[in-house]
Design a protein around this motif. Sequence first.
Motif, PDB file in Angstrom:
ATOM      1  N   TRP A 152       0.838  -1.206   0.000  1.00 48.43           N
ATOM      2  CA  TRP A 152       0.000   0.000   0.000  1.00 48.43           C
ATOM      3  C   TRP A 152       0.871   1.254   0.000  1.00 48.43           C
ATOM      4  O   TRP A 152       0.605   2.207  -0.741  1.00 48.43           O
ATOM      5  CB  TRP A 152      -0.911  -0.017   1.218  1.00 48.43           C
ATOM      6  CG  TRP A 152      -1.776   1.211   1.313  1.00 48.43           C
ATOM      7  CD1 TRP A 152      -2.948   1.465   0.660  1.00 48.43           C
ATOM      8  CD2 TRP A 152      -1.500   2.378   2.115  1.00 48.43           C
ATOM      9  NE1 TRP A 152      -3.427   2.707   0.996  1.00 48.43           N
ATOM     10  CE2 TRP A 152      -2.555   3.292   1.887  1.00 48.43           C
ATOM     11  CE3 TRP A 152      -0.477   2.721   2.984  1.00 48.43           C
ATOM     12  CZ2 TRP A 152      -2.607   4.539   2.512  1.00 48.43           C
ATOM     13  CZ3 TRP A 152      -0.517   3.963   3.612  1.00 48.43           C
ATOM     14  CH2 TRP A 152      -1.577   4.854   3.377  1.00 48.43           C
ATOM     15  N   CYS A 153       1.917   1.248   0.824  1.00 45.18           N
ATOM     16  CA  CYS A 153       2.832   2.398   0.853  1.00 45.18           C
ATOM     17  C   CYS A 153       3.482   2.620  -0.509  1.00 45.18           C
ATOM     18  O   CYS A 153       3.624   3.766  -0.966  1.00 45.18           O
ATOM     19  CB  CYS A 153       3.925   2.169   1.900  1.00 45.18           C
ATOM     20  SG  CYS A 153       3.375   2.260   3.619  1.00 45.18           S
ATOM     21  N   ARG A 194       2.277   1.828  -3.460  1.00 42.21           N
ATOM     22  CA  ARG A 194       1.303   2.402  -4.393  1.00 42.21           C
ATOM     23  C   ARG A 194       0.991   3.855  -4.061  1.00 42.21           C
ATOM     24  O   ARG A 194       0.757   4.667  -4.958  1.00 42.21           O
ATOM     25  CB  ARG A 194       0.017   1.574  -4.380  1.00 42.21           C
ATOM     26  CG  ARG A 194       0.156   0.180  -4.962  1.00 42.21           C
ATOM     27  CD  ARG A 194      -1.200  -0.475  -5.168  1.00 42.21           C
ATOM     28  NE  ARG A 194      -1.898  -0.684  -3.907  1.00 42.21           N
ATOM     29  CZ  ARG A 194      -1.797  -1.791  -3.157  1.00 42.21           C
ATOM     30  NH1 ARG A 194      -0.999  -2.770  -3.562  1.00 42.21           N
ATOM     31  NH2 ARG A 194      -2.472  -1.909  -2.040  1.00 42.21           N
ATOM     32  N   ARG A 195       0.964   4.180  -2.771  1.00 40.04           N
ATOM     33  CA  ARG A 195       0.566   5.524  -2.330  1.00 40.04           C
ATOM     34  C   ARG A 195       1.684   6.548  -2.509  1.00 40.04           C
ATOM     35  O   ARG A 195       1.455   7.670  -2.972  1.00 40.04           O
ATOM     36  CB  ARG A 195       0.136   5.453  -0.856  1.00 40.04           C
ATOM     37  CG  ARG A 195      -0.253   6.798  -0.224  1.00 40.04           C
ATOM     38  CD  ARG A 195      -1.546   7.331  -0.837  1.00 40.04           C
ATOM     39  NE  ARG A 195      -1.960   8.559  -0.180  1.00 40.04           N
ATOM     40  CZ  ARG A 195      -1.466   9.774  -0.427  1.00 40.04           C
ATOM     41  NH1 ARG A 195      -0.502   9.900  -1.342  1.00 40.04           N
ATOM     42  NH2 ARG A 195      -1.919  10.826   0.217  1.00 40.04           N
ATOM     43  N   TRP A 196       2.901   6.181  -2.126  1.00 39.86           N
ATOM     44  CA  TRP A 196       3.991   7.155  -2.113  1.00 39.86           C
ATOM     45  C   TRP A 196       5.189   6.773  -2.987  1.00 39.86           C
ATOM     46  O   TRP A 196       6.116   7.568  -3.145  1.00 39.86           O
ATOM     47  CB  TRP A 196       4.492   7.361  -0.682  1.00 39.86           C
ATOM     48  CG  TRP A 196       3.486   8.031   0.201  1.00 39.86           C
ATOM     49  CD1 TRP A 196       2.987   9.300   0.071  1.00 39.86           C
ATOM     50  CD2 TRP A 196       2.841   7.466   1.340  1.00 39.86           C
ATOM     51  NE1 TRP A 196       2.086   9.561   1.073  1.00 39.86           N
ATOM     52  CE2 TRP A 196       1.967   8.453   1.869  1.00 39.86           C
ATOM     53  CE3 TRP A 196       2.908   6.233   1.989  1.00 39.86           C
ATOM     54  CZ2 TRP A 196       1.174   8.241   2.989  1.00 39.86           C
ATOM     55  CZ3 TRP A 196       2.117   6.022   3.106  1.00 39.86           C
ATOM     56  CH2 TRP A 196       1.265   7.009   3.598  1.00 39.86           C
TER      57      TRP A 196
END
Length: 438
Positions: A299-300, A302-304
């Motif tokens: 998730w990290c 994809r997000r950042w």
Amino acid sequence: MASLAEPATGARADQAAADARALRLRGWTLALLTLVYFFSFMDRYILAILLEPIKADLRLNDTQLGLLSGLAFAIFYATLGIPVAWAVDRYARRPIIAVALALWSGMTALCGTATNFTQLLIYRIGVGVGEAGSSPPSHSIIADLYPPEKRAGAMGIYSTGVVLGGGFGAIIGGSIAAAYNWRTAMYALGLPGIALALIVWLVMVEPRRGLSDPVPLAPAAKPTLGEGLASLARCAPAVHLILAVTLTSLIGYAVGSFGPSYLQRSLGMSLTGVALIYAPGVAFAGAAGGVIGGRIADWCGRRWGLHSQAWFVALLKLAALPFTIAFYLAGDFVTGFAAVLMSYLLASSYLGPSFALIQGLAPTRMRAVWAAITLLVINLIGLGAGPTLAGVVSDWLRPRFGEESLRYSMLLISLLTPWAIWHYWRAGVLLKRRAGAG
């Protein structure tokens, strides 16, 4: 022209069908590879729960126990990973894994026949030789089955083999040793792996190389080991990731190898108590940390961006450090157990993101070589030095601290954690810079 085109079209259709099948069954393949990894750590860590009875039976000191747990195993496990990886980048990976599994399982069973230090040392070397054939082909297959944005999660699931294998090795081995003896425990854990090797040989699906990469893999010459080493040395983020995971592994292997002995010597635990309370607790805490941490890392990413995965690991390791220190300063089992559970839960996320990032940085045709080089460094320094250093320092401190010497040996080694955290932070900086330049 039709006669020339039809075979090519048929070949493409067959390849498309094979690719679709590999992707459809990738969950099963990942589960099977994780089970193999589980068996490797069961057979590797069975020694940890049996160190005290082996020490008494064969009259060994902590330095000898450290050599059996670390350096003797690691030298062959790590160095043979390089030629194995060379073969993995050229030949089918499934039979390599199956043969390796059968070899280390048989050697684990033979450990039960040892009557002195030298014999046990030889059989442990045999376990290391066999296990050298497990991780490089497994990393390569997982990278082919999962795209970059899902690799940390897949590697996180695969990495549960470390804590679950080590935990169940302690649970099963400790329970059998308490009921019978340490030799029977070796037989019980070693022999089932031979049956699993047959299953891997017969049913595991092997994907096409580069199957899940964004850019299709173009035909190219097979890489040499020198080319693999050179390409890795030029990649600064990968170098920092390898150093970070190596230092983390050094601490982890010391804890894993001597943790049960520390509990028995300093906190008054019985062999059965370590097997049935401590081992399952840290196994499931570590597995939860690995799986959840891998998902959060995805998730990290994809997000950042993927650089944030390295920073995420650094943050969790920083949070885990006070609990690790508390474990070695605990005066009773309840306090120590609570601290070590939190430590495992927070710190066990590092393997999935670390290996996923390294595999993502590696040229597609050099993934197995990069994995083997990574494992060479990790295991020569981490596995080789961790338990051995813990044993040597414990013997060195014994004149001053007596039976408490192992407690302070482990505490000193755990204080290397900030060094590993810095390398994870630096890897994130370089990955972010690399992404910006791209």
